[in-house]
Write an enzyme that holds these catalytic residues in place. Structure first.
Site, PDB file in Angstrom:
ATOM      1  N   HIS A 103      -1.212   6.859   1.975  1.00 51.40           N
ATOM      2  CA  HIS A 103      -3.141   6.839   2.851  1.00 51.40           C
ATOM      3  C   HIS A 103      -3.038   7.923   3.362  1.00 51.40           C
ATOM      4  CE1 HIS A 103      -6.306   5.374   3.851  1.00 51.40           C
ATOM      5  NE2 HIS A 103      -6.355   5.282   4.946  1.00 51.40           N
ATOM      6  N   HIS A 159       3.250  -6.076  10.902  1.00 52.68           N
ATOM      7  CA  HIS A 159       1.668  -6.711  11.310  1.00 52.68           C
ATOM      8  C   HIS A 159       2.278  -6.414  13.233  1.00 52.68           C
ATOM      9  CE1 HIS A 159      -2.064  -7.452  12.558  1.00 52.68           C
ATOM     10  NE2 HIS A 159      -2.684  -8.101  10.609  1.00 52.68           N
ATOM     11  N   CYS A 204      -7.712  -0.235   4.991  1.00 51.72           N
ATOM     12  CA  CYS A 204      -7.104   0.356   4.919  1.00 51.72           C
ATOM     13  C   CYS A 204      -5.841  -0.453   4.089  1.00 51.72           C
ATOM     14  CB  CYS A 204      -6.602   1.840   5.257  1.00 51.72           C
ATOM     15  SG  CYS A 204      -8.576   3.046   5.523  1.00 51.72           S
ATOM     16  N   ASN A 229     -11.498   9.970   2.575  1.00 47.50           N
ATOM     17  CA  ASN A 229     -10.488   8.995   2.998  1.00 47.50           C
ATOM     18  C   ASN A 229     -10.854   7.457   2.152  1.00 47.50           C
ATOM     19  OD1 ASN A 229      -9.236   6.487   3.957  1.00 47.50           O
ATOM     20  ND2 ASN A 229      -9.450   7.252   6.166  1.00 47.50           N
ATOM     21  N   HIS A 235       8.714   9.598  -5.713  1.00 47.92           N
ATOM     22  CA  HIS A 235       7.573   9.882  -5.886  1.00 47.92           C
ATOM     23  C   HIS A 235       6.722   8.948  -4.783  1.00 47.92           C
ATOM     24  CE1 HIS A 235       6.967  11.867  -9.484  1.00 47.92           C
ATOM     25  NE2 HIS A 235       7.135  10.847 -10.152  1.00 47.92           N
ATOM     26  N   HIS A 259      -9.205  16.013  -0.163  1.00 52.47           N
ATOM     27  CA  HIS A 259      -9.258  16.945  -0.096  1.00 52.47           C
ATOM     28  C   HIS A 259     -10.607  16.836  -1.083  1.00 52.47           C
ATOM     29  CE1 HIS A 259     -10.766  20.970  -1.569  1.00 52.47           C
ATOM     30  NE2 HIS A 259     -10.522  21.483  -0.631  1.00 52.47           N
TER      31      HIS A 259
END
Length: 493
Positions: free
Chosen positions: A389, A301, A221, A422, A385, A418
């Protein structure tokens, strides 16, 4: 009862501290200038002329000083990396006939499970009810079949549907000609296709043979922000280039059809989606100003740790059925990756007041061994803002609690999950589009995108809005923006 007067005083005391520390240099300079101006006003014209003459400036000195100033300024500007702008972006919106409700998912699972597996079915029903997905998330046509029939042909058809639709919308919004694209990066979590997805796009739009194309797989993602990092480096080396990043989540071949409980959960979360992003080093294109300016990219990472490396895995179950396996340690691993990322990002974005408080806390705990709680900086002072994810309620809740964000600040993430589910790395752009559609994006606003990916990775991107977004809502929120924020039932939380 709390002492409200003391609370108000503390609030204004903190506000005064922030203003003083964050603008300390400006305050000192203004004080010096005011002092000099007052001295000049109290001096007579003869005293001013005498002071100027005593400096002994001649024409040669003035010319050399001007030349040196211009030379140093030019060197500084040439040594600075090229600023990367996000000209525009577009998100894919699936047709209504591809909506995949919880009821549809339950029917597919019933075809797979029977007898002893009924316990797993009950478990999935509870998860599906509590996860917080709406009834209009979408799955590709192959998953709508009874039973699902995922084939390579169906996968390519899904890829064409998602990617071409997003790119067509981008070309229409930005005025970009496909043959003017110099760099193309396509990323997808899991899609093993030959020819590659980037080759498919080049063939569709008959792009130039000299185009630099990249196909990025397996980054999970965080793939979209990793692609933007690659594009940033290419654009700084080739400032005249136009670049397009395409992020897609293709579900045809990764929809799990087995009976392992831990591998069935991703079916409740992931849905099809995609986005196309146009990047350039020019702040305008076709007389249209770029929407955003890229300020920072920070990547951490943790694949060196076995627990982090193995927490999200694509593998076969004992019966040989391919799917995504999620470890129970996933949230803990994500939390550690986020903390490492915040440590690197904080010095780049936090105001001086927060850095000063963090330093004091660190010195008190490490040097004087005081039993203070670690100070968590207030990142709300650095950003307007937040685009977290949309990996699911647990991910959004975890980040919200860590950063102490309000309901309004995570509204875009919850609404995107919603409505669209995902959608992997493209979820960040559905959230950015939501903020635009609500009319909340103003010039100078800073946006923080937070992405997580298998491996395990945490990636942050910081953007600054160039111009207030005034136009009415467009896809994918055109027909539903007024329905959000929606009230998610308590059980879903």
């Amino acid at each position: 009862m709390p002492d409200f007067s003391s609370c108000v005083k503390l609030k204004y005391l903190k506000l005064g501290y922030q203003i003083l520390v964050n603008h300390f240099v400006a305050s000192v300079l203004i004080t010096i200038l005011v002092y000099i101006l007052s001295e000049v006003l109290r001096s007579s014209p003869h005293e001013i002329v005498a002071f100027w003459n005593c400096l002994h400036f001649d024409l040669v000195q003035i010319l050399w000083s001007s030349f040196l100033f211009i030379f140093i300024s030019t060197l500084y500007n040439m040594s600075k990396p090229q600023t990367v702008y996000l000209v525009d972006f577009a998100c894919y919106k699936a047709p209504a006939e591809l909506c995949f409700s919880i009821r549809d998912y339950v029917e597919r699972v019933k075809l797979i499970m029977s007898g002893p597996e009924n316990k797993n079915l009950d478990f999935l029903l509870r998860v599906s009810e509590r996860i917080g997905l709406g009834e209009r998330t979408c799955m590709p046509p192959a998953i709508h079949l009874n039973p699902p029939n995922p084939t390579m042909k169906a996968l390519r058809e899904e890829a064409e549907m998602v990617i071409f639709s997003a790119m067509d919308s981008l070309f229409q919004k930005s005025g970009l000609n496909p043959r003017d694209i110099n760099v193309l990066v396509v990323n997808c979590s899991i899609c093993f296709s030959t020819p590659s997805l980037s080759a498919m796009v080049i063939n569709k739009y008959k792009m130039n043979a000299s185009i630099k194309s990249f196909n990025i797989l397996g980054m999970g993602c965080s793939g979209s922000l990793i692609s933007i990092d690659l594009v940033r480096q290419l654009l700084q080396a080739h400032p005249s280039y136009n670049a397009v990043v395409v992020s897609a989540e293709l579900m045809t071949t990764i929809f799990y059809r087995g009976k392992e409980r831990s591998m069935l959960v991703p079916n409740c979360l992931f849905r099809m989606g995609g986005a196309a992003i146009f990047l350039s080093t020019r702040n305008s294109f076709c007389n249209v100003g770029a929407k955003y300016r890229l300020l920072h990219l920070v990547r951490t990472h943790t694949a060196g740790d076995d627990k982090s490396h193995n927490c999200v895995y694509v593998k076969e179950d004992p019966e040989g059925v391919l799917g995504i396996w999620l470890s129970k340690d996933l949230l803990a691993v994500a939390g550690e990756a986020l903390k490492l990322n915040l440590t690197s990002l904080g010095p780049l974005v936090l105001p001086a007041s927060e850095r000063f408080l963090y330093m004091l806390n660190f010195i008190a705990r490490r040097i004087f061994h005081l039993r203070w709680k670690p100070y968590i900086p207030d990142f709300k002072q650095a950003f307007k803002h937040f685009c977290i994810h949309a990996g699911g309620p647990a991910v959004i809740d975890g980040v919200q609690d860590t950063l102490q964000l309000s309901k309004e600040q995570v509204e875009a993430s919850r609404s995107a999950f919603h409505r669209f589910g995902n959608t992997s790395s493209s979820s960040l752009w559905y959230e950015m589009s939501y903020i635009e559609a609500k009319g909340r994006m103003n010039k100078g606003d800073r946006i923080w995108q937070i992405a997580f990916g298998s491996g395990y990775k945490c990636f942050s991107a910081v953007w600054e809005c160039n111009e207030t977004v005034k136009f009415p809502p467009t896809e994918p929120w055109l027909d539903c923006i007024d329905n959000y924020p929606t009230c998610i039932p308590q059980v879903a939380k």
